[in-house]
Motif scaffolding. Sequence first.
Motif, PDB file in Angstrom:
ATOM      1  N   ALA A 153      64.186  51.318  57.967  1.00 22.85           N
ATOM      2  CA  ALA A 153      65.208  51.923  57.109  1.00 22.85           C
ATOM      3  C   ALA A 153      66.060  50.845  56.447  1.00 22.85           C
ATOM      4  N   ALA A 154      66.373  49.786  57.187  1.00 26.04           N
ATOM      5  CA  ALA A 154      67.166  48.693  56.613  1.00 26.04           C
ATOM      6  C   ALA A 154      66.402  47.995  55.487  1.00 26.04           C
ATOM      7  N   ALA A 155      65.120  47.742  55.703  1.00 24.81           N
ATOM      8  CA  ALA A 155      64.313  47.082  54.670  1.00 24.81           C
ATOM      9  C   ALA A 155      64.228  47.956  53.421  1.00 24.81           C
ATOM     10  N   MET A 156      63.959  49.236  53.613  1.00 19.83           N
ATOM     11  CA  MET A 156      63.855  50.149  52.477  1.00 19.83           C
ATOM     12  C   MET A 156      65.204  50.319  51.789  1.00 19.83           C
ATOM     13  N   GLY A 157      66.238  50.550  52.595  1.00 18.66           N
ATOM     14  CA  GLY A 157      67.570  50.773  52.039  1.00 18.66           C
ATOM     15  C   GLY A 157      68.092  49.569  51.290  1.00 18.66           C
ATOM     16  N   ARG A 158      67.867  48.390  51.823  1.00 10.29           N
ATOM     17  CA  ARG A 158      68.346  47.181  51.148  1.00 10.29           C
ATOM     18  C   ARG A 158      67.661  47.012  49.801  1.00 10.29           C
ATOM     19  N   TYR A 159      66.359  47.193  49.794  1.00 15.20           N
ATOM     20  CA  TYR A 159      65.639  47.071  48.522  1.00 15.20           C
ATOM     21  C   TYR A 159      66.153  48.091  47.516  1.00 15.20           C
ATOM     22  N   LEU A 160      66.246  49.351  47.929  1.00 19.01           N
ATOM     23  CA  LEU A 160      66.668  50.401  47.002  1.00 19.01           C
ATOM     24  C   LEU A 160      68.119  50.218  46.570  1.00 19.01           C
ATOM     25  N   TRP A 161      68.961  49.737  47.483  1.00 20.22           N
ATOM     26  CA  TRP A 161      70.369  49.518  47.134  1.00 20.22           C
ATOM     27  C   TRP A 161      70.483  48.411  46.077  1.00 20.22           C
ATOM     28  N   ARG A 162      69.660  47.382  46.199  1.00 23.86           N
ATOM     29  CA  ARG A 162      69.681  46.304  45.198  1.00 23.86           C
ATOM     30  C   ARG A 162      69.154  46.791  43.849  1.00 23.86           C
ATOM     31  N   ARG A 163      68.162  47.661  43.888  1.00 23.51           N
ATOM     32  CA  ARG A 163      67.589  48.199  42.640  1.00 23.51           C
ATOM     33  C   ARG A 163      68.507  49.225  41.996  1.00 23.51           C
ATOM     34  N   ARG A 164      69.173  50.010  42.829  1.00 16.80           N
ATOM     35  CA  ARG A 164      69.993  51.117  42.342  1.00 16.80           C
ATOM     36  C   ARG A 164      71.297  51.180  43.117  1.00 16.80           C
ATOM     37  N   PRO A 165      72.212  50.251  42.862  1.00 20.72           N
ATOM     38  CA  PRO A 165      73.460  50.230  43.630  1.00 20.72           C
ATOM     39  C   PRO A 165      74.245  51.534  43.452  1.00 20.72           C
ATOM     40  N   LEU A 166      74.828  51.991  44.526  1.00 20.94           N
ATOM     41  CA  LEU A 166      75.609  53.227  44.511  1.00 20.94           C
ATOM     42  C   LEU A 166      77.087  52.890  44.668  1.00 20.94           C
ATOM     43  N   ASP A 167      77.917  53.587  43.934  1.00 20.54           N
ATOM     44  CA  ASP A 167      79.363  53.382  44.027  1.00 20.54           C
ATOM     45  C   ASP A 167      79.930  54.455  44.956  1.00 20.54           C
ATOM     46  N   LEU A 168      80.139  54.085  46.206  1.00 23.06           N
ATOM     47  CA  LEU A 168      80.620  55.048  47.202  1.00 23.06           C
ATOM     48  C   LEU A 168      82.051  55.498  46.926  1.00 23.06           C
ATOM     49  N   ARG A 169      82.790  54.745  46.129  1.00 27.45           N
ATOM     50  CA  ARG A 169      84.173  55.133  45.801  1.00 27.45           C
ATOM     51  C   ARG A 169      84.223  56.419  45.009  1.00 27.45           C
ATOM     52  N   GLN A 170      83.124  56.761  44.332  1.00 22.97           N
ATOM     53  CA  GLN A 170      83.080  57.984  43.550  1.00 22.97           C
ATOM     54  C   GLN A 170      83.130  59.235  44.417  1.00 22.97           C
ATOM     55  N   LEU A 171      82.878  59.061  45.697  1.00 20.76           N
ATOM     56  CA  LEU A 171      82.918  60.207  46.618  1.00 20.76           C
ATOM     57  C   LEU A 171      84.335  60.586  47.007  1.00 20.76           C
ATOM     58  N   LEU A 172      85.277  59.670  46.827  1.00 16.73           N
ATOM     59  CA  LEU A 172      86.659  59.920  47.248  1.00 16.73           C
ATOM     60  C   LEU A 172      87.432  60.722  46.249  1.00 16.73           C
TER      61      LEU A 172
END
Length: 172
Positions: A153-172
Amino acid sequence: MHATADARPAIHAGPYRPVAVLRDALVAGLLGAAAIMVFFLVLDALAGHPLRTPTVLGSVLLGKDLSAIESLPVSLPVVLLYTAVHTLAFLAVGYVAAWLFAVAQHHPPWIFGLLLFFILFFCGFLAVPIVTEPGVFRVVTIPKILAGNMLAAAAMGRYLWRRRPLDLRQLL
């Protein structure tokens, strides 16, 4: 009256393009599969039984008798079969994860769907041996399964996060 353009991206445009999602899915799935395969190869080698884990799990897929699971001989065809099935499963997981990342980039509430997916990913890969052959846990323990899944999950998540960064601040 003038028609206004929908601010949401079309499903086949930009980051939603099937080719972009498929590329991300392929790489993420292969990274996840490789991470867990290398993890178990190292553990098996350190225990003096290289390829034991894929032999046992492949034997479960084939419905073989596992009454003597501890002394099951390594079988290259069984290892290759299990590796193929395992890789295909990770490619499917990679596709769902890549699609969820693509959607969550533009629709932040989908981040919760992404988190739920990874929780189900952990539980699903743990539940399969419980349902199919509980004796597997004599060879592949729950902590090893959880650790391997975390690495994948870390390997997949890291790759996908680098390809498609998510802005978690938008959830607040």
